[in-house]
Motif scaffolding. Structure first.
Motif, short mmCIF file in Angstrom:
data_model
loop_
_atom_site.label_atom_id
_atom_site.label_comp_id
_atom_site.label_asym_id
_atom_site.label_seq_id
_atom_site.Cartn_x
_atom_site.Cartn_y
_atom_site.Cartn_z
N UNK A 52 0.84 -1.19 0.00
CA UNK A 52 0.00 0.00 0.00
C UNK A 52 0.87 1.24 0.00
N UNK A 53 0.46 2.23 -0.77
CA UNK A 53 1.17 3.50 -0.83
C UNK A 53 0.17 4.63 -0.67
N UNK A 54 0.39 5.48 0.33
CA UNK A 54 -0.52 6.58 0.58
C UNK A 54 -1.69 6.18 1.46
N UNK A 179 8.45 1.02 -0.80
CA UNK A 179 9.16 0.07 0.06
C UNK A 179 9.19 0.57 1.49
N UNK A 180 9.45 1.86 1.66
CA UNK A 180 9.50 2.42 3.01
C UNK A 180 8.15 2.24 3.71
N UNK A 181 7.06 2.57 3.02
CA UNK A 181 5.74 2.43 3.64
C UNK A 181 5.40 0.97 3.91
N UNK A 182 5.74 0.10 2.98
CA UNK A 182 5.48 -1.33 3.15
C UNK A 182 6.20 -1.85 4.39
N UNK A 183 7.44 -1.46 4.55
CA UNK A 183 8.21 -1.88 5.73
C UNK A 183 7.63 -1.28 7.00
N UNK A 184 7.25 0.00 6.95
CA UNK A 184 6.73 0.68 8.13
C UNK A 184 5.42 0.07 8.62
N UNK A 185 4.59 -0.44 7.70
CA UNK A 185 3.30 -1.01 8.10
C UNK A 185 3.47 -2.32 8.87
N UNK A 186 4.61 -2.96 8.72
CA UNK A 186 4.91 -4.14 9.54
C UNK A 186 3.94 -5.28 9.39
N UNK A 190 -3.54 -1.46 6.22
CA UNK A 190 -3.87 -0.04 6.12
C UNK A 190 -4.00 0.58 7.52
N UNK A 191 -2.85 0.87 8.12
CA UNK A 191 -2.82 1.50 9.45
C UNK A 191 -2.17 2.87 9.34
N UNK A 192 -2.42 3.70 10.34
CA UNK A 192 -1.88 5.06 10.34
C UNK A 192 -0.42 5.08 10.78
N UNK A 193 -0.11 4.26 11.78
CA UNK A 193 1.23 4.25 12.38
C UNK A 193 1.82 2.83 12.34
N UNK A 194 3.09 2.68 12.59
CA UNK A 194 3.69 1.34 12.59
C UNK A 194 3.09 0.39 13.62
N UNK A 195 2.46 0.91 14.68
CA UNK A 195 1.86 0.08 15.73
C UNK A 195 0.36 -0.08 15.56
N UNK A 196 -0.26 0.64 14.64
CA UNK A 196 -1.70 0.58 14.47
C UNK A 196 -2.30 1.96 14.26
N UNK A 197 -3.48 2.19 14.82
CA UNK A 197 -4.18 3.45 14.59
C UNK A 197 -4.28 4.34 15.82
N UNK A 198 -3.80 3.91 16.96
CA UNK A 198 -3.91 4.73 18.17
C UNK A 198 -2.96 5.92 18.10
N UNK A 199 -3.50 7.12 18.32
CA UNK A 199 -2.69 8.34 18.24
C UNK A 199 -1.81 8.50 19.47
N UNK A 290 3.35 19.65 12.99
CA UNK A 290 3.82 18.89 11.83
C UNK A 290 3.37 17.45 11.99
N UNK A 291 2.17 17.18 11.51
CA UNK A 291 1.56 15.86 11.70
C UNK A 291 2.06 14.90 10.63
N UNK A 292 3.38 14.79 10.55
CA UNK A 292 3.97 13.98 9.48
C UNK A 292 4.74 12.77 10.02
N UNK A 293 4.37 12.31 11.20
CA UNK A 293 4.95 11.08 11.70
C UNK A 293 4.05 9.88 11.39
N UNK A 294 3.04 10.09 10.57
CA UNK A 294 2.20 9.00 10.05
C UNK A 294 2.90 8.31 8.88
N UNK A 295 2.57 7.05 8.64
CA UNK A 295 3.23 6.29 7.59
C UNK A 295 3.05 6.94 6.22
N UNK A 296 1.87 7.42 5.91
CA UNK A 296 1.60 7.98 4.58
C UNK A 296 2.09 9.42 4.43
N UNK A 297 2.51 10.05 5.52
CA UNK A 297 2.97 11.43 5.45
C UNK A 297 4.29 11.51 4.71
#
Length: 333
Positions: A52-54, A179-186, A190-199, A290-297
Motif C-alpha cells: 500500500x502507498x498513501x 518500500x519504506x511504507x510497506x516496511x513501516x506497516x509491519x 492499512x494502518x496510520x502508524x507502525x503500531x496501528x491506529x492509536x494516536x 507537523x503531523x507527518x509522523x504518520x506512515x503515509x505522510x
C-alpha cells in the motif's frame, strides 16, 4: 535559507549542489558494495507482495497523501534502525569520506539544543527555532561546543548524497517510498502508524520519539527524549523495525513529487524540482504543528540540506551471507 514547516533548507544553492560529489581520491572506496565486508548489517527480511502507498484518510491535503494505491514489491532486507553514528563512523574510517556539512562548514541545529557559546547564531526566517551553527556535523551534532555524537544514536546532519554514498558502499541503497511504507506497516495493512491506529498523545501513550508539549518552546519529553533517541529504542513494528515514526527524517531514493495531474499537483511538482523525498517525521513533530509522523505522510527538501533531525536507513536487494552470526557482527534474520 528557507524550508517547509518540517525542515530548514539550504535552498538548493548551486555552489552547495556542486559540492555534493565525493572528493577526488576516495571515489574508488565508495563504489557500490565496496564496504560489504566492513559494514555490519543489522537487518530483517521484508516480504514482498502487494504493498500500500498513501492513504484514503489524508491529514495534509497539500502533500497529496491520497489516494491510496497498490503496488507490487519484491522481497528486500531493511536495517532494523536508522543508520547509527557507529555505522557511519566505520564508513568514514574506511573511505575518508567528508560529508557535505563538513565541506560547507555548517548545518542546522534546533534552538533549544544550541550551546551557550552559539546563542547569537543566525536563525531561519519563518523557522526561527532553527539556527545555523558553524561546525555542526555528524560527529558533533550541536557544533564544536557541544558533546560528541553517541554511537547508538542515528547519524544526522546528512545530505542526500551522503546517505546515497554510504548505502552504495554498504552494498545497499536508499528505499523507494512504496518500500519504506510497506516496511513501516509491519504487516498490519492499512494502518496510520507502525503500531496501528492509536494516536500518540501528551499524557500516557508515547510509542515513538516525537514532541510533547507546546512547540517550539516546551518539550515535556514524556517519551524520554528531548532530542534523538537510540536507533533501536521503542518497541519495533511487526517486521522488527524501530523508529519508523518519529526520531529522525529518513531520506529516500526518490525525488519529491505528488501523484496528481491536477493544476495544484502540477504547480507543486514544478516548485519541487530537485527536491528529494523524506519519510517518517522526527523528534520535533507534533500533531498541532507537523503531523507527518504518520506512515503515509511525506515531505521534501533540497538534497544539499542538512539538519539535526535528518538521517537515513539502508535497504538491500540481496540476502546476507549464508548462516550469519552475531559473532561476525551480522544480525540479519
Amino acid at each position: 535559507m528557507a524550508g517547509s514547516c518540517c525542515a530548514p533548507s539550504r535552498g538548493g544553492d548551486s555552489a552547495a549542489i556542486a559540492s555534493l560529489a565525493p572528493e577526488t581520491g576516495i571515489q574508488d572506496d565508495i563504489q557500490a558494495g565496496a564496504g560489504a565486508g566492513v559494514h555490519l548489517r543489522d537487518c530483517v527480511a521484508i516480504p514482498g507482495g502487494t504493498a500500500l502507498l498513501g492513504t484514503n484518510r489524508p491529514e495534509i491535503p497539500a502533500d497529496f497523501e491520497a489516494p491510496q494505491i497498490k503496488r507490487r514489491v519484491k522481497d528486500f532486507w531493511c536495517e532494523r534502525g536508522a543508520t547509527s553514528v557507529a555505522q557511519f563512523r566505520r564508513f568514514v574510517q574506511a573511505t575518508g569520506y567528508v560529508t557535505l556539512a563538513e565541506r560547507l562548514g555548517w548545518s542546522f541545529v534546533f534552538h533549544t539544543h544550541v550551546p551557550e557559546e552559539n546563542a547569537d547564531a543566525l536563525g531561519v526566517m519563518g523557522l526561527e527555532w532553527w539556527r545555523r551553527i558553524d561546525g555542526a556535523t555528524w560527529d558533533r551534532p550541536q557544533g564544536p561546543h557541544g558533546a560528541p555524537a553517541r554511537d547508538e544514536m542515528p547519524v544526522t546532519h546528512i545530505a542526500w548524497e551522503d546517505a546515497r554514498q554510504f548505502a552504495a558502499w554498504a552494498g545497499g541503497r536508499l528505499p523507494r517510498e512504496v518500500e519504506w511504507e510497506h516496511a513501516a506497516r509491519g504487516g498490519l495493512g492499512d494502518v496510520i502508524y507502525p503500531w496501528g491506529d492509536q494516536d500518540p498523545n501528551d499524557q500516557d501513550f508515547t510509542p515513538c520519539n516525537i514532541w510533547q508539549g507546546d512547540f517550539p518552546m516546551t518539550d515535556l519529553a514524556l517519551d524520554g527524549y528531548h532530542g534523538t533517541a537510540p536507533v533501536h529504542s521503542f518497541a519495533p513494528n511487526g517486521y522488527g523495525l524501530h523508529n519508523m515514526s518519529g526520531n529522525v527524517w529518513e531520506w529516500t531514493a526518490e525525488p519529491f513529487r505528488v501523484r496528481s495531474a491536477s493544476s495544484a499537483g502540477r504547480q507543486i511538482n514544478q516548485a519541487s524540482v530537485g527536491k528529494k523525498l523524506l519519510k517518517g517525521g522526527s523528534f520535533l513533530c507534533h500533531k498541532s504543528y507537523c503531523y507527518r509522523y504518520r506512515i503515509a505522510a511525506r515531505t521534501g527538501n533540497t538534497p544539499d540540506s542538512t539538519s539535526a533531525h535528518t538521517g537515513f536507513r539502508v535497504v538491500y536487494d540481496k540476502a546476507p551471507d549464508p548462516a550469519p552470526s552475531t559473532a561476525s557482527g551480522c544480525c540479519c534474520k
